[in-house]
Design an enzyme around this catalytic site. Structure first.
Site, PDB file in Angstrom:
ATOM      1  N   TRP A 110       0.829  -1.211   0.000  1.00  0.00           N
ATOM      2  CA  TRP A 110       0.000   0.000   0.000  1.00  0.00           C
ATOM      3  C   TRP A 110       0.865   1.263   0.000  1.00  0.00           C
ATOM      4  O   TRP A 110       0.572   2.234  -0.697  1.00  0.00           O
ATOM      5  CB  TRP A 110      -0.891  -0.054   1.238  1.00  0.00           C
ATOM      6  CG  TRP A 110      -2.018   0.921   1.344  1.00  0.00           C
ATOM      7  CD1 TRP A 110      -1.996   2.259   1.092  1.00  0.00           C
ATOM      8  CD2 TRP A 110      -3.350   0.626   1.773  1.00  0.00           C
ATOM      9  NE1 TRP A 110      -3.220   2.826   1.354  1.00  0.00           N
ATOM     10  CE2 TRP A 110      -4.078   1.828   1.773  1.00  0.00           C
ATOM     11  CE3 TRP A 110      -3.996  -0.541   2.187  1.00  0.00           C
ATOM     12  CZ2 TRP A 110      -5.414   1.906   2.168  1.00  0.00           C
ATOM     13  CZ3 TRP A 110      -5.328  -0.471   2.572  1.00  0.00           C
ATOM     14  CH2 TRP A 110      -6.031   0.743   2.556  1.00  0.00           C
ATOM     15  N   ILE A 111       1.941   1.254   0.779  1.00  0.00           N
ATOM     16  CA  ILE A 111       2.745   2.460   0.977  1.00  0.00           C
ATOM     17  C   ILE A 111       3.514   2.842  -0.283  1.00  0.00           C
ATOM     18  O   ILE A 111       4.067   3.953  -0.375  1.00  0.00           O
ATOM     19  CB  ILE A 111       3.724   2.272   2.164  1.00  0.00           C
ATOM     20  CG1 ILE A 111       4.145   3.623   2.772  1.00  0.00           C
ATOM     21  CG2 ILE A 111       4.957   1.477   1.740  1.00  0.00           C
ATOM     22  CD1 ILE A 111       3.036   4.355   3.448  1.00  0.00           C
ATOM     23  N   ARG A 114       2.887   6.817  -2.993  1.00  0.00           N
ATOM     24  CA  ARG A 114       3.592   7.807  -2.178  1.00  0.00           C
ATOM     25  C   ARG A 114       2.929   9.185  -2.227  1.00  0.00           C
ATOM     26  O   ARG A 114       3.597  10.208  -2.057  1.00  0.00           O
ATOM     27  CB  ARG A 114       5.049   7.895  -2.647  1.00  0.00           C
ATOM     28  CG  ARG A 114       5.784   6.554  -2.553  1.00  0.00           C
ATOM     29  CD  ARG A 114       7.239   6.678  -2.977  1.00  0.00           C
ATOM     30  NE  ARG A 114       7.388   7.106  -4.361  1.00  0.00           N
ATOM     31  CZ  ARG A 114       7.347   6.284  -5.407  1.00  0.00           C
ATOM     32  NH1 ARG A 114       7.140   4.986  -5.219  1.00  0.00           N
ATOM     33  NH2 ARG A 114       7.509   6.734  -6.630  1.00  0.00           N
ATOM     34  N   ALA A 123       5.823   0.485  16.630  1.00  0.00           N
ATOM     35  CA  ALA A 123       6.245  -0.650  17.449  1.00  0.00           C
ATOM     36  C   ALA A 123       7.518  -0.331  18.225  1.00  0.00           C
ATOM     37  O   ALA A 123       8.025  -1.171  18.963  1.00  0.00           O
ATOM     38  CB  ALA A 123       6.462  -1.881  16.573  1.00  0.00           C
ATOM     39  N   ARG A 196      10.978  -6.061  17.584  1.00  0.00           N
ATOM     40  CA  ARG A 196       9.974  -6.102  16.517  1.00  0.00           C
ATOM     41  C   ARG A 196      10.498  -6.736  15.238  1.00  0.00           C
ATOM     42  O   ARG A 196       9.718  -7.174  14.385  1.00  0.00           O
ATOM     43  CB  ARG A 196       9.473  -4.691  16.221  1.00  0.00           C
ATOM     44  CG  ARG A 196      10.557  -3.747  15.711  1.00  0.00           C
ATOM     45  CD  ARG A 196      10.031  -2.366  15.425  1.00  0.00           C
ATOM     46  NE  ARG A 196      11.118  -1.443  15.098  1.00  0.00           N
ATOM     47  CZ  ARG A 196      10.934  -0.214  14.616  1.00  0.00           C
ATOM     48  NH1 ARG A 196       9.701   0.230  14.413  1.00  0.00           N
ATOM     49  NH2 ARG A 196      11.962   0.550  14.358  1.00  0.00           N
ATOM     50  N   ASP A 212      -5.830  12.929  -1.262  1.00  0.00           N
ATOM     51  CA  ASP A 212      -6.832  13.657  -2.038  1.00  0.00           C
ATOM     52  C   ASP A 212      -7.507  12.705  -3.024  1.00  0.00           C
ATOM     53  O   ASP A 212      -7.015  11.600  -3.301  1.00  0.00           O
ATOM     54  CB  ASP A 212      -6.207  14.870  -2.749  1.00  0.00           C
ATOM     55  CG  ASP A 212      -5.217  14.498  -3.838  1.00  0.00           C
ATOM     56  OD1 ASP A 212      -5.608  13.825  -4.807  1.00  0.00           O
ATOM     57  OD2 ASP A 212      -4.037  14.886  -3.738  1.00  0.00           O
ATOM     58  N   HIS A 218      -6.448   6.987  -8.289  1.00  0.00           N
ATOM     59  CA  HIS A 218      -5.326   6.238  -8.869  1.00  0.00           C
ATOM     60  C   HIS A 218      -5.077   4.961  -8.066  1.00  0.00           C
ATOM     61  O   HIS A 218      -4.864   3.879  -8.646  1.00  0.00           O
ATOM     62  CB  HIS A 218      -4.065   7.104  -8.883  1.00  0.00           C
ATOM     63  CG  HIS A 218      -2.864   6.400  -9.448  1.00  0.00           C
ATOM     64  ND1 HIS A 218      -2.759   6.032 -10.771  1.00  0.00           N
ATOM     65  CD2 HIS A 218      -1.711   5.980  -8.853  1.00  0.00           C
ATOM     66  CE1 HIS A 218      -1.604   5.417 -10.976  1.00  0.00           C
ATOM     67  NE2 HIS A 218      -0.954   5.377  -9.823  1.00  0.00           N
ATOM     68  N   ARG A 223      -5.711  -0.983  -7.275  1.00  0.00           N
ATOM     69  CA  ARG A 223      -5.885  -1.960  -6.203  1.00  0.00           C
ATOM     70  C   ARG A 223      -7.276  -2.579  -6.138  1.00  0.00           C
ATOM     71  O   ARG A 223      -7.452  -3.617  -5.492  1.00  0.00           O
ATOM     72  CB  ARG A 223      -5.539  -1.311  -4.866  1.00  0.00           C
ATOM     73  CG  ARG A 223      -4.126  -0.756  -4.793  1.00  0.00           C
ATOM     74  CD  ARG A 223      -3.077  -1.777  -5.181  1.00  0.00           C
ATOM     75  NE  ARG A 223      -1.718  -1.238  -5.064  1.00  0.00           N
ATOM     76  CZ  ARG A 223      -0.617  -1.912  -5.363  1.00  0.00           C
ATOM     77  NH1 ARG A 223      -0.707  -3.155  -5.814  1.00  0.00           N
ATOM     78  NH2 ARG A 223       0.574  -1.350  -5.244  1.00  0.00           N
TER      79      ARG A 223
END
Length: 301
Positions: A110-111, A114, A123, A196, A212, A218, A223
């Protein structure tokens, strides 16, 4: 349990205390505010805040044209025009902030988008909960033989049982060791920021994700697509439901032009024109590679 009792109490309190406002609101989104929607076995999404609506998109677009243009073209028509011609800036006038609980391996995928503001559960300071994503048997699949980043047929029988046992046992063992390492009962206890590293990628994390509408579209185009990995696709599909109620005209245009539409190359358009004239066009005479031709034929049927 995706939502803890404390989180549910917070949601109930927030929804019981509506605030008067002079800003534009979207009735569809107001119904979603703070509510948590379950995703996967322990995950969820919930809307924390939002700004703008369909009218805000049109307001931003019309600032370039001055007064009087609304009578020429209605809001939905204008939004469809903007989407059709890739005029993205007006869609950036709308924003949404989500609270998402998701497995770490999904978060890392997901990240890669950007274009959002993110603040993730740390953590280093807090202890992660003992919650892991364990796929349902029907979602345990072999590697695809035609797609290096896709899945093939579902595992079955003893193979599926063996894989599930590994996933459950390994997750439990890693968390047990994590808990033992950070314990300060009778020992110094390893720093959380080091302990961790031993946790598996299917443990759940949480974050606030603000984006936004242009960049959200997008994200959803990629996804929520049927070819996206299942574990991130189900989050995107749940977000789609929220966005459809928030900005129905914009989402309708997005669904039509982006999700349901297709982009054709210059060579593809030339082939369509030749076909309409009655010419028989093959891959060899199209000027396209085999991969391009296969995708082109998939679009035109």
């Amino acid at each position: 349990m995706p939502i803890t009792p404390d989180q549910q109490a917070e949601i109930d309190t927030l929804r019981a205390q509506p605030q008067p406002t002079l800003r534009a609101t979207a009735p569809g989104m107001e119904a979603h505010l703070y509510n948590a929607y379950d995703v996967l076995d322990h995950g969820f999404i919930r809307v924390i805040d939002y700004m703008g609506d369909d009218a805000a998109i049109c307001q931003a677009a019309r600032v370039s044209y001055g007064r009087g243009t609304k009578s020429v073209q209605n809001d939905e028509g204008l939004i469809r025009y903007l989407m059709r011609h890739w005029h993205s800036t007006p869609f950036e006038m709308c924003e949404i902030k989500l609270h998402v609980k998701l497995p770490v391996f999904v978060a890392r995928q997901w990240i890669r988008h950007r274009t959002a503001n993110v603040n993730e559960y740390s953590a280093r300071y807090s202890i992660l909960d003992r919650e892991f994503y364990i796929p349902a048997p029907e979602h345990l699949a072999a590697q695809s033989v035609i797609n290096n980043q896709g899945r093939g047929e579902a595992l079955s029988g003893d193979e599926a049982a063996r894989v599930l046992a590994y996933l459950k046992d390994d997750a439990a063992r890693c968390y047990d060791h994590y808990a033992e390492m950070i314990s300060d009962e009778g020992q110094q206890g390893l720093a959380r920021e080091l302990a961790r590293m031993n946790l598996p990628a299917n443990i759940y994390t949480q974050w606030y994700w603000k984006v936004d509408l242009h960049n959200l579209f997008h994200f959803l185009r990629l996804r929520a697509d049927s070819h996206a990995q299942y574990e991130i696709r189900v989050y995107a599909e749940e977000i789609c439901k929220v966005v459809a109620d928030w900005v129905p005209a914009a989402y309708g245009a997005f669904e039509d032009y982006r999700m349901g539409g297709a982009t054709l190359s210059g060579k593809a358009i030339d082939c369509v024109k030749r076909m309409l004239k009655g010419e028989e066009v093959t891959q060899e005479t199209s000027g396209m590679s085999k991969g391009e031709w296969r995708e082109f034929m998939g679009v035109i049927g």
